[in-house]
Scaffold this active site. Structure first.
Site, PDB file in Angstrom:
ATOM      1  CG  ASP A 124       0.735 -16.126  13.305  1.00  0.00           C
ATOM      2  OD1 ASP A 124      -0.107 -15.475  12.639  1.00  0.00           O
ATOM      3  OD2 ASP A 124       0.535 -17.260  13.746  1.00  0.00           O
TER       4      ASP A 124
ATOM      5  CG  HIS B 233      -3.454   8.008  -0.110  1.00  0.00           C
ATOM      6  ND1 HIS B 233      -3.302   6.661  -0.237  1.00  0.00           N
ATOM      7  CD2 HIS B 233      -3.578   8.241   1.204  1.00  0.00           C
ATOM      8  CE1 HIS B 233      -3.338   6.103   0.963  1.00  0.00           C
ATOM      9  NE2 HIS B 233      -3.505   7.046   1.852  1.00  0.00           N
TER      10      HIS B 233
ATOM     11  CD  GLU C 255      -2.919   1.051   2.408  1.00  0.00           C
ATOM     12  OE1 GLU C 255      -3.133  -0.039   2.957  1.00  0.00           O
ATOM     13  OE2 GLU C 255      -3.454   2.112   2.741  1.00  0.00           O
TER      14      GLU C 255
ATOM     15  CE  LYS D 290      -6.080  -1.028   5.894  1.00  0.00           C
ATOM     16  NZ  LYS D 290      -5.205  -0.273   4.981  1.00  0.00           N
TER      17      LYS D 290
END
Ligand code: NAD
Length: 428
Positions: free
Chosen positions: A285, A382, A85, A269
């Protein structure tokens, strides 16, 4: 370890990938040859990959980047991040620079104690398991530790047990025994699972009740990291301070996430963008960490933000706490060549300190995203990265990409149509 060395690396983003690798090797005091695995297309030989999973047909590449500027408890770190990302690495590095002032990010963590669960589908009478544990804890410790001499030699081992009673959805009552295990530098799943299995026959014998599942819990409530970051407030917006009005908007954004699950999940997130990228680059993990982080965010009965921002004594102060089950030994940490190289660059062998760095990356990423959201909005930052992806997607070469992107941004458009138009014009 990289004490005394600066992770500032000015102009790092302007270098070529090979120059960046050389700069990272200099920072870590390593021969670039030691980092060769990082420059290979995927850092993982097929022979190693074939033994890691089943039905393997190949390897799968991801961009590997390094975030600069991190200072955690007075030590500088250059942090490996594997993520597809755009803007996560740039944002983390930017916020790490904001947070470098003063003592940098301050982290504290508990001992690495993981939880194993032994289920009794039909609970014995109240007090039976409790009494059995009171009498048998020492035998339990001896039995469980005896099977894990390396863990015990490293300072870990069984740390206690407790009983919980759970009303089941079918109206009956279950019981669960939690065992607590200090897993030192391991993530600990295998150690805890095998201890839970070894504890089951003893508990069955002592209580006369039948055991169901014996398994690690991915909510390691006793293995937590707390990080605090401070940014000085000043008259201007800069790389080491921010204006008070900007900080106030960040606090408002934080209050929103603390009050509302819809917002909290998106803020969390963002935290995991930073954390997962570092976990992927270090062979962790990440599913276990994700599951634990989100369960922790809901531990009070309502899902909320993992971080909180406030203005205190002329600073914006960000705080975050979460459980982290990470390993610097075990799993693929010593098997995957690129993972091994990344640990050498990080310079951490102690899983507790590694957890503190990982949490610091999460906080930095969260600060950067919240700051962007609370000021110009997320899309502006972005846009250039998105434009770069679009330019690459339509086949621009690495020399053409910067020119295509510049023209796209000048026209405030990032769709494939404009990218093609610019590229065709460039190629005459
Ligand atoms: P592991 O069993 O590969 O290695 C840990 C072992 O290393 C310890 O038991 C100990 O014997 C030894 N050791 C040597 N030095 C040590 C030190 N300084 N500190 C601690 N241990 C030391 O790894 P693990 O951490 O038990 O298990 C991790 C793996 O289990 C991960 O790959 C994970 O994906 C997988 N897993 C996860 C789950 C889950 O999350 N629910 C379930 C099953 C398996």
């Amino acid at each position: 370890m990289s004490e005394g060395r600066s992770s500032r690396l000015p102009g790092f983003f302007r270098l070529s990938p090979a120059e960046r690798l050389a700069a990272v090797a200099r920072f870590a005091g390593l021969d670039p040859a030691a980092l060769a695995a990082l420059a290979s297309p995927d850092g993982l030989p097929q022979s190693v990959a074939s033994n890691m999973s089943e039905n393997v047909v190949g390897r799968f590449g991801f961009p590997l980047s390094f975030a600069t500027n991190f200072r955690v408890n007075g030590v500088d770190y250059v942090v490996p991040m594997a993520i597809e990302e755009p803007s996560v690495v740039a944002a983390s590095s930017f916020a790490a620079r904001l947070l470098r002032g003063g003592e940098g990010i301050v982290a504290e963590s508990t001992a690495p104690v993981m939880t194993g669960q032994i289920q009794f589908p039909e609970a014995p009478a109240e007090g039976v398991l409790e009494a059995a544990l009171e009498r048998g804890t020492e035998e339990l410790r001896r039995t469980l530790d005896a099977n894990h001499p390396r863990l015990v030699a490293a300072g870990g081992g069984f740390r206690g047990a407790e009983v919980r009673r759970l009303p089941g959805p079918d109206g009956r009552v279950m019981a669960v025994v939690h065992i607590y295990v200090d897993v030192r530098d391991a993530m600990g799943a295998n150690a805890v699972n095998s201890m839970a299995e070894a504890a089951a026959p003893l508990l069955e014998r002592w209580s006369g009740a039948r055991v169901g599942l014996r398994i690690l819990s991915n909510l390691p409530l006793r293995r937590r990291v707390k990080v605090t970051g401070r940014v000085k407030l000043g008259a201007t917006r800069g790389t080491s301070q921010m204006r008070e009005d900007e900080a106030r908007r960040i606090v408002e954004a934080s209050l929103f996430a603390e009050a509302d699950t819809f917002r909290a999940v998106t803020a969390n997130k963002g935290i995991m963008n930073g954390i997962d990228a570092t976990l992927l680059a270090t062979g962790q993990d990440f599913r276990a960490v994700e599951a634990g982080a989100h369960a922790f965010a809901a531990r009070g009965g309502r899902y909320t933000a993992l971080s909180q921002y406030r203005i205190e004594d002329g600073h914006l102060v960000g705080r975050m706490e979460l459980p982290l089950s990470l390993g610097t030994v075990g799993g693929v940490t010593k098997v995957h060549p690129a993972v091994r190289a990344n640990f050498r660059i990080l310079g951490v062998e102690d899983a507790q300190r590694f957890g503190e760095v990982v949490a610091a990356v999460g906080l930095a990423q969260n600060l950067a995203a919240t700051r962007a959201l609370a000021s110009e909005g997320i899309q502006r930052g972005h846009m250039s990265l998105h434009a770069r992806n679009v330019a690459m997607r339509i086949g621009a070469t690495s020399e053409e990409v910067p020119q295509v992107v510049a023209e796209m941004l000048a026209q405030s458009r990032t769709d494939e149509g404009i990218a093609r138009e610019v590229l065709e014009r460039l190629r005459g």
